[in-house]
Motif scaffolding. Structure first.
Motif, PDB file in Angstrom:
ATOM      1  N   HIS A   1       2.618  -4.581  -7.468  1.00 34.81           N
ATOM      2  CA  HIS A   1       3.184  -3.274  -7.129  1.00 34.81           C
ATOM      3  C   HIS A   1       4.703  -3.232  -7.343  1.00 34.81           C
ATOM      4  O   HIS A   1       5.321  -2.192  -7.130  1.00 34.81           O
ATOM      5  N   GLY A   2       5.283  -4.357  -7.720  1.00 36.01           N
ATOM      6  CA  GLY A   2       6.711  -4.383  -8.029  1.00 36.01           C
ATOM      7  C   GLY A   2       7.608  -4.088  -6.845  1.00 36.01           C
ATOM      8  O   GLY A   2       8.627  -3.420  -7.000  1.00 36.01           O
ATOM      9  N   ILE A   3       7.267  -4.625  -5.653  1.00 38.93           N
ATOM     10  CA  ILE A   3       8.027  -4.263  -4.453  1.00 38.93           C
ATOM     11  C   ILE A   3       9.046  -5.324  -4.036  1.00 38.93           C
ATOM     12  O   ILE A   3       9.909  -5.043  -3.197  1.00 38.93           O
TER      13      ILE A   3
ATOM     14  N   ALA B   1       7.969 -13.003 -16.208  1.00 35.87           N
ATOM     15  CA  ALA B   1       7.379 -11.660 -16.299  1.00 35.87           C
ATOM     16  C   ALA B   1       5.879 -11.698 -16.024  1.00 35.87           C
ATOM     17  O   ALA B   1       5.339 -10.819 -15.332  1.00 35.87           O
ATOM     18  N   ALA B   2       5.198 -12.714 -16.534  1.00 34.89           N
ATOM     19  CA  ALA B   2       3.760 -12.829 -16.289  1.00 34.89           C
ATOM     20  C   ALA B   2       3.475 -13.086 -14.814  1.00 34.89           C
ATOM     21  O   ALA B   2       2.544 -12.506 -14.228  1.00 34.89           O
ATOM     22  N   ALA B   3       4.269 -13.938 -14.185  1.00 31.20           N
ATOM     23  CA  ALA B   3       4.075 -14.208 -12.765  1.00 31.20           C
ATOM     24  C   ALA B   3       4.375 -12.970 -11.929  1.00 31.20           C
ATOM     25  O   ALA B   3       3.704 -12.717 -10.919  1.00 31.20           O
ATOM     26  N   LYS B   4       5.360 -12.198 -12.336  1.00 28.85           N
ATOM     27  CA  LYS B   4       5.672 -10.957 -11.621  1.00 28.85           C
ATOM     28  C   LYS B   4       4.472 -10.012 -11.653  1.00 28.85           C
ATOM     29  O   LYS B   4       4.090  -9.443 -10.626  1.00 28.85           O
ATOM     30  N   ARG B   5       3.861  -9.850 -12.814  1.00 27.88           N
ATOM     31  CA  ARG B   5       2.689  -8.970 -12.918  1.00 27.88           C
ATOM     32  C   ARG B   5       1.533  -9.479 -12.073  1.00 27.88           C
ATOM     33  O   ARG B   5       0.794  -8.695 -11.463  1.00 27.88           O
TER      34      ARG B   5
ATOM     35  N   ARG C   1       0.829  -1.220   0.000  1.00 27.84           N
ATOM     36  CA  ARG C   1       0.000   0.000   0.000  1.00 27.84           C
ATOM     37  C   ARG C   1       0.854   1.257   0.000  1.00 27.84           C
ATOM     38  O   ARG C   1       0.492   2.269  -0.608  1.00 27.84           O
ATOM     39  N   GLN C   2       1.989   1.203   0.686  1.00 30.33           N
ATOM     40  CA  GLN C   2       2.844   2.379   0.828  1.00 30.33           C
ATOM     41  C   GLN C   2       3.896   2.503  -0.279  1.00 30.33           C
ATOM     42  O   GLN C   2       4.614   3.501  -0.328  1.00 30.33           O
ATOM     43  N   GLY C   3       4.009   1.459  -1.104  1.00 29.26           N
ATOM     44  CA  GLY C   3       5.047   1.482  -2.132  1.00 29.26           C
ATOM     45  C   GLY C   3       6.445   1.275  -1.569  1.00 29.26           C
ATOM     46  O   GLY C   3       7.426   1.781  -2.138  1.00 29.26           O
TER      47      GLY C   3
ATOM     48  N   GLN D   1      11.384 -12.827  -6.819  1.00 31.74           N
ATOM     49  CA  GLN D   1      10.658 -11.817  -7.588  1.00 31.74           C
ATOM     50  C   GLN D   1       9.150 -11.893  -7.451  1.00 31.74           C
ATOM     51  O   GLN D   1       8.465 -10.884  -7.667  1.00 31.74           O
ATOM     52  N   CYS D   2       8.609 -13.045  -7.113  1.00 38.52           N
ATOM     53  CA  CYS D   2       7.154 -13.210  -7.129  1.00 38.52           C
ATOM     54  C   CYS D   2       6.572 -13.580  -5.778  1.00 38.52           C
ATOM     55  O   CYS D   2       5.347 -13.585  -5.622  1.00 38.52           O
TER      56      CYS D   2
END
Length: 496
Positions: A486-488, A477-481, A101-103, A234-235
């Motif tokens: 939020h890419g954290i 890449a698909a699993a990351k999305r 939530r906070q990035g 990453q995921c």
């Protein structure tokens, strides 16, 4: 050949740094009686206001943050906002949701083994997995055991040996966390027979980048399962793993076989793994009397009963072109074999060399090119440039590998090539030369299909990562999305 007590010349095998435990930490938490924030738990940074109630602790004192901004490499230093010492999986999920939530970026840290800042996170949250170290009862069929991500492999094998069982594959140093090695792959000398450690996991419990605790397996959320094993954090954060077990031997026969020719050494190793003759096949390179790294020592092991028959020296060594006069053979207790580098590690710690910088090179070479790619790197080394380190060169079998993100050359028998050097931490010029050498060695390997085993210090950019993952890149890449929207998670890898 002589049967001698186990010994070997030269430096110790691969060494790693266990995580630091820092006392006297400032706690950010809640008073259990009033459910309100305690006076001693005021967050020291505005970014942590409104954190959830925790079973464990969130620490922000200088000593803890400094420890979390270092690792075994001592090359990269990224200071986090806070360190979570979870009291439960619920803590990990709650804090990851808060950070999403906070990035705020998040990275998990096991035993602090990363050599290049992979588990560090500037201005973010470091999740120490060491408190999540429970080892469950064996499954009714005795085929698996479920353990916390923070459990050390030494503790896992001691627990399973009480039942005559063992995980099939080990890294050479046992004091690494289960979650840590499963995030990168986990190579050991048994990999030619059983695959790497990630190939011997039957289920996971993971906290995704959205803060969702999820159980996954090859049949349940398989996209997440396969994106987390060797997925470099990453995921999802591994919080629990179910490990496959096999019958353990009581004793092993341990052979050290010396060669003076690199091509012969590589060819004999390849023949052994293709024939599946030994349970463990490893090897190191040492400096000779002239200071040239041209002495090659194959380390091979045959398991005894009840995991295998009584070893037959003549049959096991038939056709090998080592120097018989220098062969060393010893019978070892199984756990003593697995933990054989412990005395060398203790000596490194006592000498202070444990705190050196470690600009490591870790590559997976196509078997057909193993000698030609490793030779120029070895020829350029001196005992002084290697320092109190070690060089490893040994094969695995690609047909035993099942995890799509564990990337290897398209060769039936790839070779692991590690130059695990150690440099005084203030010698920045030597570190710079080592990193440049690492990059050049990687480029030569990549030109013929080699990959990085991503536990070292090869300078990489995002294009390199796409090359590294190759045909598996779209899957990652698909699993990351999907699972880290939020890419954290784990920005220290530099992949996305």
């Amino acid at each position: 050949m002589s049967r001698t007590p186990f010994s070997r010349p030269g430096p110790s095998r691969r060494t790693v740094l266990r995580g630091l435990t820092v006392a006297g930490a400032t706690v950010v938490g809640f008073d259990a009686g009033t459910r309100s924030r305690s006076a001693s738990g005021e967050a020291r940074t505005a970014g942590l206001r409104g954190t959830p109630r925790l079973d464990g602790t969130l620490v922000t004192d200088d000593a803890s943050l400094t420890a979390a901004s270092d690792d075994y490499g001592h090359l990269v230093h990224r200071r986090p906002l806070a360190v979570l010492r979870p009291g439960s999986v619920r803590d990990v999920a709650a804090m990851v949701r808060f950070c999403a939530r906070q990035g705020i970026p998040v990275a998990a840290r096991g035993q602090g083994h990363s050599p290049s800042g992979q588990a560090q996170v500037r201005g973010g949250l470091v999740v120490e997995t060491a408190p999540l170290a429970a080892i469950g009862a064996l499954a009714p069929d005795s085929a698996t055991v479920t353990v916390g991500a923070g459990a050390r492999w030494s503790d896992v094998v001691r627990a399973t040996l009480a039942h005559g069982l063992t995980p099939p594959v080990f890294t050479d140093y046992l004091e690494l966390s289960v979650g840590g090695t499963l995030s990168v792959g986990g190579i050991g000398g048994q990999a030619h027979r059983y695959g790497v450690q990630v190939d011997n996991v039957t289920a996971l419990r993971v906290v995704t980048g959205a803060g969702e605790p999820v159980r996954c397996s090859p049949t349940r959320r398989p996209d997440l399962f396969h994106a987390v094993l060797a997925g470099l954090g990453q995921c999802g954060i591994i919080v629990e793993a179910t490990l496959r077990l096999v019958r353990a031997p009581r004793t092993v026969r341990h052979y050290l076989l010396t060669y003076d020719d690199l091509g012969t050494y590589v060819e004999d190793q390849r023949a052994l793994v293709e024939e599946d003759r030994f349970d463990y096949v490893g090897g190191q390179v040492f400096a000779d009397a002239r200071g040239m790294f041209r002495t090659y020592m194959m380390e091979v092991v045959a398991y005894g009963p009840p995991a295998g028959p009584e070893p037959d020296d003549a049959a096991l060594l038939r056709g090998l072109r080592h120097d018989p006069a220098r062969a060393q053979i010893a019978d070892l207790d199984y756990y003593a074999f697995l933990d054989r580098i412990a005395p060398a590690v203790a000596a490194l710690k006592e000498s202070g060399a444990w705190t050196f910088a470690h600009p490591w090179l870790n590559l997976l070479l196509p078997g057909d090119h193993a000698a030609e790619l490793s030779a120029p790197v070895l020829d350029a080394l001196t005992p002084a440039t290697l320092g109190p380190g070690v060089i490893q060169l040994y094969p695995i079998r690609r047909d035993r590998l099942t995890s799509p993100l564990f990337r290897t050359p398209d060769d039936p028998v790839p070779y692991l090539f590690d130059v695990l050097g150690a440099v005084p931490p203030d010698d920045t010029a030597a570190v710079g030369r080592a990193l440049a050498t690492n990059r050049a060695a990687y480029e030569a390997a990549a030109a013929v299909g080699g990959t990085q085993y991503p536990v070292g210090c090869v300078p990489f950019d995002r294009a390199d990562w796409r090359t590294q993952f190759g045909s598996a890149w779209p899957q990652l890449a698909a699993a990351k999305r999907t699972y880290d929207p939020h890419g954290i998670l784990t920005p220290g890898q530099g992949i996305f």
